[in-house]
Design a protein around this motif. Structure first.
Motif, PDB file in Angstrom:
ATOM      1  N   ALA A  72       0.805  -1.224   0.000  1.00 22.26           N
ATOM      2  CA  ALA A  72       0.000   0.000   0.000  1.00 22.26           C
ATOM      3  C   ALA A  72       0.835   1.270   0.000  1.00 22.26           C
ATOM      4  O   ALA A  72       0.365   2.327  -0.428  1.00 22.26           O
ATOM      5  N   PHE A  73       2.074   1.186   0.483  1.00 19.37           N
ATOM      6  CA  PHE A  73       2.920   2.360   0.647  1.00 19.37           C
ATOM      7  C   PHE A  73       4.231   2.179  -0.116  1.00 19.37           C
ATOM      8  O   PHE A  73       4.683   1.059  -0.338  1.00 19.37           O
ATOM      9  N   GLU A  74       4.841   3.291  -0.450  1.00 24.11           N
ATOM     10  CA  GLU A  74       6.213   3.269  -0.937  1.00 24.11           C
ATOM     11  C   GLU A  74       7.148   3.464   0.257  1.00 24.11           C
ATOM     12  O   GLU A  74       7.013   4.440   1.000  1.00 24.11           O
ATOM     13  N   ALA A  75       8.074   2.537   0.452  1.00 26.23           N
ATOM     14  CA  ALA A  75       9.002   2.602   1.586  1.00 26.23           C
ATOM     15  C   ALA A  75      10.269   3.333   1.189  1.00 26.23           C
ATOM     16  O   ALA A  75      10.791   3.147   0.079  1.00 26.23           O
ATOM     17  N   THR A  76      10.752   4.176   2.096  1.00 22.45           N
ATOM     18  CA  THR A  76      11.993   4.927   1.881  1.00 22.45           C
ATOM     19  C   THR A  76      12.796   4.908   3.169  1.00 22.45           C
ATOM     20  O   THR A  76      12.245   5.174   4.246  1.00 22.45           O
ATOM     21  N   THR A  77      14.076   4.584   3.078  1.00 25.54           N
ATOM     22  CA  THR A  77      14.937   4.674   4.259  1.00 25.54           C
ATOM     23  C   THR A  77      15.809   5.906   4.158  1.00 25.54           C
ATOM     24  O   THR A  77      16.265   6.285   3.073  1.00 25.54           O
ATOM     25  N   TYR A  78      16.006   6.551   5.288  1.00 19.75           N
ATOM     26  CA  TYR A  78      16.891   7.708   5.384  1.00 19.75           C
ATOM     27  C   TYR A  78      17.421   7.761   6.804  1.00 19.75           C
ATOM     28  O   TYR A  78      16.958   6.998   7.663  1.00 19.75           O
ATOM     29  N   PRO A  79      18.433   8.602   7.081  1.00 18.69           N
ATOM     30  CA  PRO A  79      19.091   8.525   8.385  1.00 18.69           C
ATOM     31  C   PRO A  79      18.106   8.589   9.553  1.00 18.69           C
ATOM     32  O   PRO A  79      17.365   9.559   9.710  1.00 18.69           O
ATOM     33  N   GLY A  80      18.112   7.532  10.338  1.00 18.55           N
ATOM     34  CA  GLY A  80      17.303   7.491  11.544  1.00 18.55           C
ATOM     35  C   GLY A  80      15.887   7.001  11.369  1.00 18.55           C
ATOM     36  O   GLY A  80      15.198   6.751  12.359  1.00 18.55           O
ATOM     37  N   TRP A  81      15.409   6.850  10.119  1.00 18.57           N
ATOM     38  CA  TRP A  81      13.999   6.548   9.915  1.00 18.57           C
ATOM     39  C   TRP A  81      13.792   5.627   8.722  1.00 18.57           C
ATOM     40  O   TRP A  81      14.589   5.602   7.798  1.00 18.57           O
ATOM     41  N   ILE A  82      12.661   4.916   8.735  1.00 14.84           N
ATOM     42  CA  ILE A  82      12.114   4.305   7.544  1.00 14.84           C
ATOM     43  C   ILE A  82      10.724   4.894   7.372  1.00 14.84           C
ATOM     44  O   ILE A  82       9.922   4.910   8.313  1.00 14.84           O
ATOM     45  N   GLY A  83      10.460   5.452   6.190  1.00 11.60           N
ATOM     46  CA  GLY A  83       9.197   6.119   5.940  1.00 11.60           C
ATOM     47  C   GLY A  83       8.316   5.321   5.005  1.00 11.60           C
ATOM     48  O   GLY A  83       8.801   4.591   4.135  1.00 11.60           O
ATOM     49  N   PHE A  84       6.997   5.464   5.170  1.00  9.56           N
ATOM     50  CA  PHE A  84       6.012   4.826   4.309  1.00  9.56           C
ATOM     51  C   PHE A  84       5.042   5.899   3.839  1.00  9.56           C
ATOM     52  O   PHE A  84       4.449   6.608   4.672  1.00  9.56           O
ATOM     53  N   ALA A  85       4.905   6.039   2.531  1.00 13.10           N
ATOM     54  CA  ALA A  85       4.049   7.098   1.985  1.00 13.10           C
ATOM     55  C   ALA A  85       3.281   6.573   0.784  1.00 13.10           C
ATOM     56  O   ALA A  85       3.737   5.694   0.061  1.00 13.10           O
ATOM     57  N   ARG A  86       2.089   7.122   0.590  1.00 17.61           N
ATOM     58  CA  ARG A  86       1.321   6.828  -0.615  1.00 17.61           C
ATOM     59  C   ARG A  86       0.774   8.151  -1.156  1.00 17.61           C
ATOM     60  O   ARG A  86       0.683   9.137  -0.446  1.00 17.61           O
ATOM     61  N   GLY A  87       0.432   8.161  -2.411  1.00 20.22           N
ATOM     62  CA  GLY A  87      -0.072   9.392  -2.998  1.00 20.22           C
ATOM     63  C   GLY A  87       1.030  10.427  -3.095  1.00 20.22           C
ATOM     64  O   GLY A  87       2.132  10.145  -3.565  1.00 20.22           O
TER      65      GLY A  87
END
Length: 240
Positions: A72-87
């Motif tokens: 359902a989401f696009e996953a992105t890793t960056y310093p300190g976090w993993i993010g999940f976003a859609r739209g």
């Protein structure tokens, strides 16, 4: 709302008022980190080093939570976090903090992920590694409006009725136990990008402005100083 977050925030203020030093940035960093769980040998053992810690949440590549969320989401890793976003990614109107105690993460996170997906949350992020999972603001979801935030918080409260909480200081409580709270980031162009970075800088400045006062006198003076800058030092939001 009285409860764990109010108690944590008040304790942080009292301790900060007694700390030595006159450097605002250093005091602000201490306040920002307040409430982080200690990095004990037991935590190192239970979570593992580096991104191995994410396996506890099922978020390593191929993990069950990662597979579900990436549908359902696009996953992105960056310093300190993993993010999940859609739209269109991260809406910036307001944010929900979900703060299980570290020991509760393995059981709680699959439920949290399910609720965030079901409520069609557009974006959220999870702290990476052991350090990210020990911080109080380890799970942050973003919303375009407060109505969806409130509905999602209510759904999480129903789904996690007995989840042990850590609590995020200097945020507006949505539950007495500290599991759920919220905030609004400062406008673009502010000297700090997040609500907690912004407010802890102002707390540090107010405490140092009260010197040489210490103890409760310093805390009272700091609260007055915060109120004068437009921050409600009880609700931890900008006063309307």
């Amino acid at each position: 709302m009285p409860g764990r977050i109010a108690a944590l925030s008040s304790r942080a203020l009292r301790i900060a008022a007694e700390l030595p030093g006159e450097e605002p940035a250093r005091l602000a960093r201490w306040l920002y980190r307040f409430g982080t769980a200690p990095r004990t040998p037991e935590a190192e053992r239970d979570f593992g080093p580096g991104d191995d810690a994410m396996a506890v949440l099922g978020l390593t590549p191929g993990g069950p939570a990662r597979i579900r969320l990436e549908a359902a989401f696009e996953a992105t890793t960056y310093p300190g976090w993993i993010g999940f976003a859609r739209g269109n990614g991260l809406p910036a109107a307001c944010k929900l903090y979900v703060s299980p105690a570290p020991a509760a993460l393995a059981e709680a996170f699959p439920t949290i992920a399910t609720v965030l997906d079901r409520m069609e949350v557009r974006a959220f992020k999870v702290g990476r590694g052991l350090g990210g999972l020990l911080r109080p603001d380890k799970i942050v979801a973003y919303f375009a409006d407060r109505g969806q935030l409130a509905a999602t918080a209510a759904a999480l409260a129903r789904a996690l009725p007995h989840c042990p909480a850590q609590g995020v200081p200097f945020t507006a409580a949505l539950s007495e136990d500290g599991l759920l709270s919220w905030g609004i980031d400062p406008p673009p162009g502010s000297e700090a990008a997040s609500w907690r970075a912004w407010v802890t800088r102002r707390i540090a400045a107010a405490i140092l402005a009260a010197r040489p006062a210490r103890g409760e006198a310093a805390v009272t003076a700091a609260r007055r100083g915060l109120a004068a800058t437009g921050i409600d030092p009880d609700a931890w939001l900008c006063a309307s």
